[in-house]
Write a protein that holds these residues in place. Structure first.
Motif, short mmCIF file in Angstrom:
data_model
loop_
_atom_site.label_atom_id
_atom_site.label_comp_id
_atom_site.label_asym_id
_atom_site.label_seq_id
_atom_site.Cartn_x
_atom_site.Cartn_y
_atom_site.Cartn_z
N LEU A 43 0.83 -1.19 0.00
CA LEU A 43 0.00 0.00 0.00
C LEU A 43 0.88 1.25 0.00
CD1 LEU A 43 -2.83 1.13 0.06
CD2 LEU A 43 -2.91 0.71 2.53
N GLY A 44 1.97 1.19 0.72
CA GLY A 44 2.92 2.31 0.73
C GLY A 44 3.51 2.54 -0.66
N HIS A 45 3.90 1.46 -1.33
CA HIS A 45 4.45 1.61 -2.68
C HIS A 45 3.40 2.24 -3.59
CE1 HIS A 45 6.84 -2.32 -1.64
NE2 HIS A 45 7.13 -1.32 -0.84
N ALA A 46 2.17 1.71 -3.47
CA ALA A 46 1.08 2.20 -4.34
C ALA A 46 0.87 3.70 -4.13
CB ALA A 46 -0.20 1.42 -4.04
N ARG A 47 0.86 4.11 -2.89
CA ARG A 47 0.59 5.52 -2.61
C ARG A 47 1.68 6.42 -3.19
NH1 ARG A 47 -0.53 6.68 3.41
NH2 ARG A 47 -1.12 8.68 2.48
N SER A 48 2.93 6.00 -3.03
CA SER A 48 4.02 6.80 -3.59
C SER A 48 3.91 6.89 -5.11
CB SER A 48 5.37 6.17 -3.23
OG SER A 48 5.52 6.13 -1.83
N LEU A 49 3.63 5.74 -5.72
CA LEU A 49 3.59 5.70 -7.19
C LEU A 49 2.38 6.46 -7.74
CD1 LEU A 49 4.73 2.00 -7.46
CD2 LEU A 49 5.88 3.92 -8.61
N LEU A 50 1.22 6.30 -7.10
CA LEU A 50 0.03 7.00 -7.59
C LEU A 50 0.16 8.51 -7.35
CD1 LEU A 50 -2.93 4.60 -6.64
CD2 LEU A 50 -1.66 4.79 -8.79
N HIS A 51 0.76 8.84 -6.22
CA HIS A 51 0.99 10.26 -5.94
C HIS A 51 1.82 10.88 -7.07
CE1 HIS A 51 1.96 13.85 -3.60
NE2 HIS A 51 3.22 13.68 -3.96
N TYR A 52 2.87 10.16 -7.45
CA TYR A 52 3.75 10.66 -8.52
C TYR A 52 3.00 10.68 -9.85
CZ TYR A 52 8.06 11.25 -11.25
OH TYR A 52 9.04 11.71 -12.09
N ALA A 53 2.26 9.59 -10.13
CA ALA A 53 1.52 9.53 -11.40
C ALA A 53 0.54 10.70 -11.50
CB ALA A 53 0.76 8.20 -11.50
N GLY A 54 -0.03 11.08 -10.37
CA GLY A 54 -1.05 12.14 -10.38
C GLY A 54 -0.49 13.53 -10.62
N THR A 55 0.82 13.68 -10.43
CA THR A 55 1.39 15.03 -10.61
C THR A 55 1.22 15.53 -12.05
OG1 THR A 55 3.59 14.09 -11.03
CG2 THR A 55 3.12 14.80 -8.77
N GLU A 56 1.12 14.59 -12.98
CA GLU A 56 1.02 14.99 -14.38
C GLU A 56 -0.32 15.69 -14.66
OE1 GLU A 56 -0.21 14.02 -18.66
OE2 GLU A 56 -0.78 12.76 -16.98
N SER A 57 -1.39 15.16 -14.04
CA SER A 57 -2.73 15.67 -14.34
C SER A 57 -3.33 16.43 -13.17
CB SER A 57 -3.64 14.50 -14.71
OG SER A 57 -3.55 13.50 -13.71
N GLY A 58 -2.55 16.65 -12.11
CA GLY A 58 -3.08 17.37 -10.96
C GLY A 58 -4.08 16.56 -10.16
N ARG A 59 -3.96 15.24 -10.21
CA ARG A 59 -4.87 14.40 -9.44
C ARG A 59 -4.15 13.82 -8.22
NH1 ARG A 59 -7.44 10.48 -13.92
NH2 ARG A 59 -5.34 10.69 -14.77
N SER A 60 -4.88 13.57 -7.15
CA SER A 60 -4.28 13.02 -5.94
C SER A 60 -4.26 11.50 -6.03
CB SER A 60 -5.10 13.43 -4.72
OG SER A 60 -6.34 12.75 -4.75
N GLU A 61 -3.55 10.89 -5.07
CA GLU A 61 -3.53 9.43 -5.03
C GLU A 61 -4.96 8.89 -4.92
OE1 GLU A 61 -2.05 7.82 -1.39
OE2 GLU A 61 -2.69 9.52 -0.18
N ASP A 62 -5.79 9.58 -4.13
CA ASP A 62 -7.16 9.11 -3.94
C ASP A 62 -8.03 9.34 -5.18
OD1 ASP A 62 -6.71 8.08 -1.44
OD2 ASP A 62 -7.26 9.93 -0.39
N ASP A 63 -7.79 10.44 -5.91
CA ASP A 63 -8.50 10.62 -7.18
C ASP A 63 -8.25 9.40 -8.06
OD1 ASP A 63 -9.34 13.12 -6.41
OD2 ASP A 63 -7.70 14.18 -7.44
#
Lengths: 102, 324, 285
Positions: free
Chosen positions: C81-101
């Motif tokens: 879950l920690g890995h997922a949060r870090s990766l999704l957080h980073y992925a979201g920076t491109e479109s301005g979306r949060s890990e939860d979005d």
């Protein structure tokens, strides 16, 4: 001869005693026990159970039935000997008080 | 000549004297010490019930791990439920030093012969229940548990020290869940108040019957297992809740609740002990469900436990054969 | 100092610990590193793999074969879950979306995890087979990715690799025990390996995106991990005396998760995970 309390020899996953070294420079200290089928799993279970919050840098696991303890019924007598041998302690030697580096 | 029977009388007398002395000095009893049979039995019952409560208590919360509404909350909840498994293990180990195995305790639990805290027989239909459990149930548990760190039985006290340290985050996270909800949408606020309404009274019942109806309390206090009476702890708990409820903006569901300047205590409505007794007797919302789920996990895991045992046996036999 | 003041376990200093970054790698490239579209898509793949697996392992908690294993699986789920949060957080920076979005507001076709991660828990042997294959793969992947030219990915991979190393060890220990335990456990382990094997192949599929990113040293070509993966798997399965399916029974699932095509299992998993968040659009928790 007694093993640690709790070991009965009847459980399919025996009891293990767990010792954790909290940091470099410290001794391993008994933290508790757990059940595991063998030593490989015991050390892993100990890591998962007893070091979830950075509590340790090293773990020992010992089968509870491999530990020999002093005879619990004789505990008073067994540890009587040191009493009265005050000369084993530095504070016993009072005449040297005030003398430096002693 | 002294016969063996006489000898054991002498031993018991000496043991009792030493035990009484240690209790009087507020020192600790350790596993291999002589102890009165009733003390041992009381402890086995209390510690194993406490362990069972941790294990059964995982269920109402694990119910929400898969649906937690944010990844952060999912991680927190997972860590908390996992802690509860750990706490159950610490406590089973402590009980085991008194001459009962975890297998025996687990059998008692899944066969319905053991008790656990009735609070976990309530259900968790909404997310706000995660907040209410943390704030109210863990809050009450902490009030009960902190004095137990000084319980006269060494292994129990040591287990409780570890548990109390680890639990310090459990109540806070619950409080924060409720705080977020109360600062959120109308629907979220309703959800939070509804959960507080449902959990408030059961959490007060966690301290047990009133002092004048608690037959075992006096003996446990004499043995330095219990340090404060049920009513004292309940008062202390309510005293902590009132200002916290104000911060949250929730209403505690007791119209009679108010601080009495004269007595220095909170006046409150009568607790509905009929409900308490009903749940205790197995007629709560989820008694059957909780036990069924525990039994299922235990039975479904039997083949795995046997496999690991058998593998260890084979490996040991192989190692022995190589030496021979 | 009375008895009660002595801490029998030594000082636990957690309260005073400087809390580590919640998102690994955040700040590795300086504040506010923003992923390019390609990098975001790549991080999404890795993040979805980890999140779907964490979600599945979370279902084991309070249901494991022994209490010690509840704790072990919980630790592994929390790592993932920690890995997922870090990766999704980073992925979201491109479109301005949060890990939860990204976790709660994407529908099935927008998920990029490989199929093996969404295969159901099954019995403990199936969970272990899945863990064994994916942890072996992830360990090699994160090992290589930790020298990515993208500092954020490199930092996430470096942390994740250490944790996945333990996951691999945990799964290996159980493969050996189940395979070498009782007749029943052996039968179950063999079945589980056979059932899971068809989904292994997809992990090593290259496509245009990874080829593009790999040529810049950002991503790891999945195909480049296959040889090392096979070597470790062969070694463990040989010790466990389990043979991989061959010949006509050796199904290989086509895969398609990276393009948003999924098996029948992802839909219900997402429905459960997202249900509460979607009942309250815009709410914060």
């Amino acid at each position: 001869m007694m093993s640690t309390p709790g070991e009965t020899g009847t459980e399919s996953w025996p009891l293990w005693e767990v010792f954790v070294r909290a940091n470099r420079g410290l001794s391993h200290v008994h933290v508790g026990s757990l059940h595991a089928p063998d030593s490989d799993m015991a050390v892993r279970n100990a890591r998962d159970l007893y070091t979830r919050r950075n509590e340790g840098v090293s773990i020992w696991v010992v089968p509870a039935d491999a530990i020999t303890t002093s005879d619990p019924d004789a505990k008073g007598a067994y540890f009587e000997s040191p009493a009265g041998k005050n000369y084993r302690h530095a504070v016993y030697y009072t005449k040297s008080e005030g003398v430096k580096h002693l | 000549m002294t016969s063996p029977a006489d000898l054991s009388v002498v031993e018991n007398e000496a043991g009792q004297a030493l035990f009484d002395d240690l209790i009087a000095k507020d020192s600790r009893i350790e596993p291999r010490d002589w102890m009165p049979e009733a003390y041992r039995k009381t402890l086995i019952r209390q510690i194993s019930q406490h362990a069972h409560s941790e294990i059964i208590g995982m269920q109402p919360e694990s119910n929400w791990i898969t649906r937690a509404p944010s990844l952060k909350r999912k991680a927190i909840l997972m860590a908390k439920v996992q802690d509860e498994a750990g706490h159950g293990l610490y406590l089973y180990s402590a009980a085991q030093t008194l001459g009962i195995t975890r297998e025996e305790m687990m059998d008692q639990l899944i066969e319905g012969r053991a008790r656990y805290s009735s609070i976990f027989n309530y259900t968790t239909p909404t997310w706000a229940d995660m907040g209410a459990i943390g704030w109210l149930v863990d809050g009450a548990a902490i009030c009960n548990q902190v004095p137990l760190c000084r319980a006269s039985y060494g292994p129990y006290g040591r287990a409780m020290v570890r548990i109390c340290k680890e639990e310090s985050f459990h109540q806070r996270q619950g409080f924060e869940i409720l705080l977020e909800l109360m600062q959120g949408t109308e629907a979220q606020r309703e959800m939070a108040q509804d959960a507080v309404n449902r959990w408030y009274w059961p959490s007060l019942m966690m301290f047990g019957p009133p002092d004048d109806q608690s037959p075992n309390s006096a003996q446990s206090m004499a043995w330095n297992i219990k340090r404060f009476s049920n009513d004292e702890l309940r008062q202390r708990f309510v005293g902590m809740l009132v200002p916290q409820a104000e911060v949250l903006g929730v209403t505690l569901p007791d119209p009679a609740l108010r601080f009495n300047e004269e007595t220095g205590e909170y006046d409150m409505s009568e607790i509905d002990w009929t409900e308490f007794n009903e749940v205790l007797a197995g007629r709560g919302p989820a008694n059957a469900e909780r036990l069924r789920r525990r039994r299922e996990a235990h039975e479904n895991g039997a083949w795995v436990r046997e496999a690991a045992h058998e593998y260890a046996r084979k490996q040991a036999a192989r190692a022995a054969a190589e030496v021979a | 100092m009375s008895d009660a003041d002595i801490d029998p376990h030594g000082e636990v200093t957690v309260d005073r610990l400087a809390l580590a970054d919640e998102f690994a790698g955040a700040g590795a490239a300086g504040e506010g590193a923003v992923a390019s579209a390609d990098v975001a898509e790549y991080a999404l793949r890795l993040g979805d793999d980890a999140l779907v697996l964490a979600q599945q392992l979370g279902m084991w908690i309070a249901r494991a074969p022994e209490l010690e294993e509840d704790v072990a699986l919980g630790n592994i789920a929390l790592d993932l879950l920690g890995h997922a949060r870090s990766l999704l957080h980073y992925a979201g920076t491109e479109s301005g979306r949060s890990e939860d979005d990204l976790a709660y507001w994407r529908d099935e076709p927008d998920w990029r995890n490989a199929w093996i991660f969404e295969q159901p828990n099954g019995d403990f042997a199936h969970t272990i087979a899945r863990q064994f294959f994916v942890a072996t793969y992830l360990f090699e992947l994160y090992g290589d990715l930790s020298s990515s030219t993208d500092p954020t990915l490199a930092a996430i991979a470096a942390k994740s690799m250490k944790e996945v190393d333990y996951h691999r060890d945990h799964a290996t220990q159980w493969v050996l025990r189940l395979a070498g335990g009782t007749d029943e456990s052996r039968r179950r382990m063999i079945t589980a390996v056979a059932d899971t094997w068809p989904y292994v192949d997809e992990l090593f599929h290259d496509d245009e995106l990874v080829e593009r990113l790999a040529s810049d040293g950002v991503a790891v070509l999945p195909s480049s991990l296959r040889e090392r993966f096979d070597e470790i798997v062969d070694q463990v399965l040989a010790e466990a005396e389990i043979e991989l399916p061959t010949g006509r029974t050796a199904f290989i699932a086509s895969g398609g998760g990276r393009r948003g095509r999924h098996t029948e299992h992802l839909g219900p998993l997402l429905a459960e995970m997202q249900v509460l968040a979607r009942q309250h659009p815009g709410a914060s928790w």
